[in-house]
Enzyme design. Structure first.
Site, PDB file in Angstrom:
ATOM      1  N   LYS A  44      15.752  59.468  81.402  1.00  0.00           N
ATOM      2  CA  LYS A  44      15.359  58.860  82.022  1.00  0.00           C
ATOM      3  C   LYS A  44      14.913  57.551  80.182  1.00  0.00           C
ATOM      4  CE  LYS A  44       9.974  57.197  82.777  1.00  0.00           C
ATOM      5  NZ  LYS A  44       8.761  58.065  82.908  1.00  0.00           N
ATOM      6  N   SER A  96       7.156  57.483  86.713  1.00  0.00           N
ATOM      7  CA  SER A  96       7.731  56.049  86.746  1.00  0.00           C
ATOM      8  C   SER A  96       9.306  56.806  86.762  1.00  0.00           C
ATOM      9  CB  SER A  96       7.179  55.250  85.206  1.00  0.00           C
ATOM     10  OG  SER A  96       7.360  56.020  84.261  1.00  0.00           O
ATOM     11  N   SER A 137       4.081  60.077  85.406  1.00  0.00           N
ATOM     12  CA  SER A 137       4.940  60.267  86.082  1.00  0.00           C
ATOM     13  C   SER A 137       5.962  61.117  85.680  1.00  0.00           C
ATOM     14  CB  SER A 137       5.390  59.398  84.636  1.00  0.00           C
ATOM     15  OG  SER A 137       4.601  57.657  85.113  1.00  0.00           O
TER      16      SER A 137
END
Length: 574
Positions: free
Chosen positions: A132, A213, A237
């Site tokens: 990420k 996320s 997330s």
């Protein structure tokens, strides 16, 4: 664009014209999934992944990829090239990658040379992965959390988890797209959107929330862009995008994986987790990244509570379900699920019972009526009830103010040093960063989340500490731990529907681990949902044991209730 062009040249050099069309029935576990639609029909053959040097690698496990590299039918360089080719094939539709690592081929070549000299570092040797875009890497990649505000900044070192994966021989292929600032910046926003990365989309339905996320990390794994990926979770997330993309997600206990080098949200709840298409693949990644890190004090809490040889030895098969004891917190979570997913998950739980497990219903969190919002995920539910001193968001927004400032202090080549600087940048660059409401549709409410954090001044007052204590006590000993002690019976884990966001929210506040498994897809939207296992602190070994057992049951039983291939739907069901 220059990087993409160079990589395309490399790909077509490695694979001359026509070589990618060779068919092969070898190299994948076809039994891992059937490309079934909810109605039982075959999924349309959209975006089929070409063979890699004559080997079918779509849905291939890490073990299968290793066998091909060991016997010489594939190299790591070829594998990286094939995954990049897959990215080029689907990127326009799903946008899972923020930036490609221009050194990926060089890294892969060095690892191939090691293998050729008789040295392999372990199960991840030569395996491509993504992280990420809030996880730092000291290389030619940016680390921005999706924000142009941090573009060009230079991190001091690799994040601990990235360094560990490099040591394990994995190939960092790039940074994944995400929800900007990991969902901290706005209350009304598009999940999977960032100013720098744009909108990522799930391939099961391109018009529906893909989960976040850690959106791009999950989407990439689900669509065979990489073998595994890392994400981060403060509250949902990892688990949310994993279950909404029909893959395995492991959200570890806070303190099992280091947050050093990760753009923070709240060090009270932040954790780095893993994504894989199978439990084993996600566990391989977990084994590589967990451990004590002097730069993250929370990791010292794992001492004496983790296995010496990692979590892979706890992998098992469906026979382990005999004698297992699972609880269903029905009123706490299950009753909040939609009727279709609830019915399917109950059927899946019944198959677990038939395999020999004991299933105990109504193993409730004692105070679920206070902690669990009946109307959906709400991290400010305490304030909604009139008690900000019982709200998760009360301390999260204070933590972000302080934690982000500490992170920014170590960066070089940037003028962004405080949260106020970020807010000012967003206002000055309103078109791309949506500082004000109603300008950028990706940030419909502007940056109200950042402004709420800024308004706290980072002051940890009595309300802050009361809220932190209340949420911890109510979700730990007064919550999950209490539910696991059902009368005279100690349960191995709680089974929960992760499509009910309040389930992983409770685990997030507790800092406790969750593993989600693919279950099936909704008939109307085509969107996946999962079945999750929830446990107490540092119970990952138990969760891995039973997650792998349930996954094996799904494969052996011939049920359709397991991971299915995406249908690439393009309609909005809202």
């Amino acid at each position: 664009m220059q990087v993409w062009g160079c990589l395309l040249v490399i790909i077509f050099t490695i694979f001359p014209k026509g070589s990618q069309q060779a068919a092969s029935g070898n190299g994948t576990s076809d039994e891992l999934l059937s490309p079934a639609s909810p109605g039982g029909n075959e999924t349309p053959n959209m975006f089929l992944m070409p063979p890699c040097n004559g080997v079918r690698i779509e849905e291939a496990t890490i073990d299968e990829l290793q066998r091909h590299m060991d016997n010489g039918t594939l190299t790591s360089v070829q594998l990286v090239a094939c995954y990049l080719q897959r990215l080029f094939q689907v990127e326009e539709y799903i946008n899972p990658v923020m930036q490609i690592n221009p050194d990926a081929m060089v890294i892969a070549a060095k690892l191939d040379a090691e293998r050729g000299a008789g040295k392999t570092r372990g199960p991840l040797h030569g395996i491509p992965f993504l992280v990420k875009d809030n996880i730092a890497s000291k290389d030619k990649l940016q680390t921005t959390s999706g924000s142009w505000a941090l573009y060009g900044s230079v991190v001091p070192r690799d994040a601990f988890v990235v360094a560990r994966l490099r040591q394990a021989g994995a190939v960092l292929t790039g940074k994944a797209t995400l929800s900007e600032w990991a969902d901290m910046r706005s209350s009304n926003y598009s999940e999977g959107y960032s100013g720098r990365g744009g909108q990522s989309r799930g391939s099961y339905n391109l018009t529906v929330n893909p989960g976040g996320s850690s959106s791009g990390s999950a989407i990439a794994v689900a669509n065979n862009v990489v073998a595994f990926a890392l994400g981060t979770e403060t509250d949902g997330s990892v688990i949310n995008p994993a279950e909404r993309n029909a893959i395995v997600g492991i959200k570890p206990t806070v303190g099992l994986t280091s947050r050093a080098g990760v753009i923070p949200e709240s060090l009270n709840q932040d954790t780095v987790g893993t994504f894989g298409r199978t439990v084993r693949d996600a566990v391989y990644a977990l084994d590589a990244i967990y451990g004590v890190d002097p730069r993250d004090n929370a990791t010292s809490t794992q001492v004496g509570r983790t296995p010496v040889r990692g979590y892979v030895p706890f992998m098992t098969n469906s026979s382990a379900l005999k004698g297992a004891r699972f609880g269903l917190p029905w009123r706490s979570f299950w009753g909040l699920a939609d009727s279709e997913s609830q019915s399917i998950l109950v059927e899946l739980v019944e198959s677990i019972r038939e395999a020999g497990a004991t299933i105990i219903n109504e193993t409730e969190l004692p105070n679920y009526q206070t902690m669990v919002s009946p109307s959906g995920w709400n991290w400010d539910y305490g304030t909604t009830r009139g008690y900000p001193n019982e709200s998760e968001y009360t301390y999260i927004k204070v933590d972000f103010y302080n934690n982000i400032q500490a992170y920014l202090a170590e960066l070089e080549d940037t003028d962004i040093r405080t949260l106020a600087d970020i807010v000012r940048y967003n206002n000055d660059n309103d078109g791309s960063e949506g500082g004000y409401p109603g300008i950028n549709p990706g940030f419909a409410s502007g940056q109200d989340g950042l402004l709420a954090s800024l308004a706290t001044g980072g002051v940890m007052n009595s309300t802050y500490y009361e809220a932190l204590h209340f949420c911890r006590q109510s979700t730990r000993e007064g919550g999950i731990d209490a539910a696991l002690k059902h009368g005279n019976v100690t349960l191995d884990a709680l089974l929960v529907p992760p499509d009910v966001g309040q389930s992983y929210q409770i685990a997030a506040q507790a800092g406790y681990p969750v593993i989600t498994l693919p279950a099936y897809v909704h008939s109307l939207s085509g969107m996946p949902f999962g079945l999750a296992l929830m446990g107490t602190a540092f119970s990952e070994a138990t969760l891995v044991r039973y997650a792998s057992a349930i996954e094996d049951l799904q494969m052996r039983a011939g049920t359709k209730y397991k991971r299915t291939l995406p249908r690439w739907l393009v309609f909005n069901v809202d």
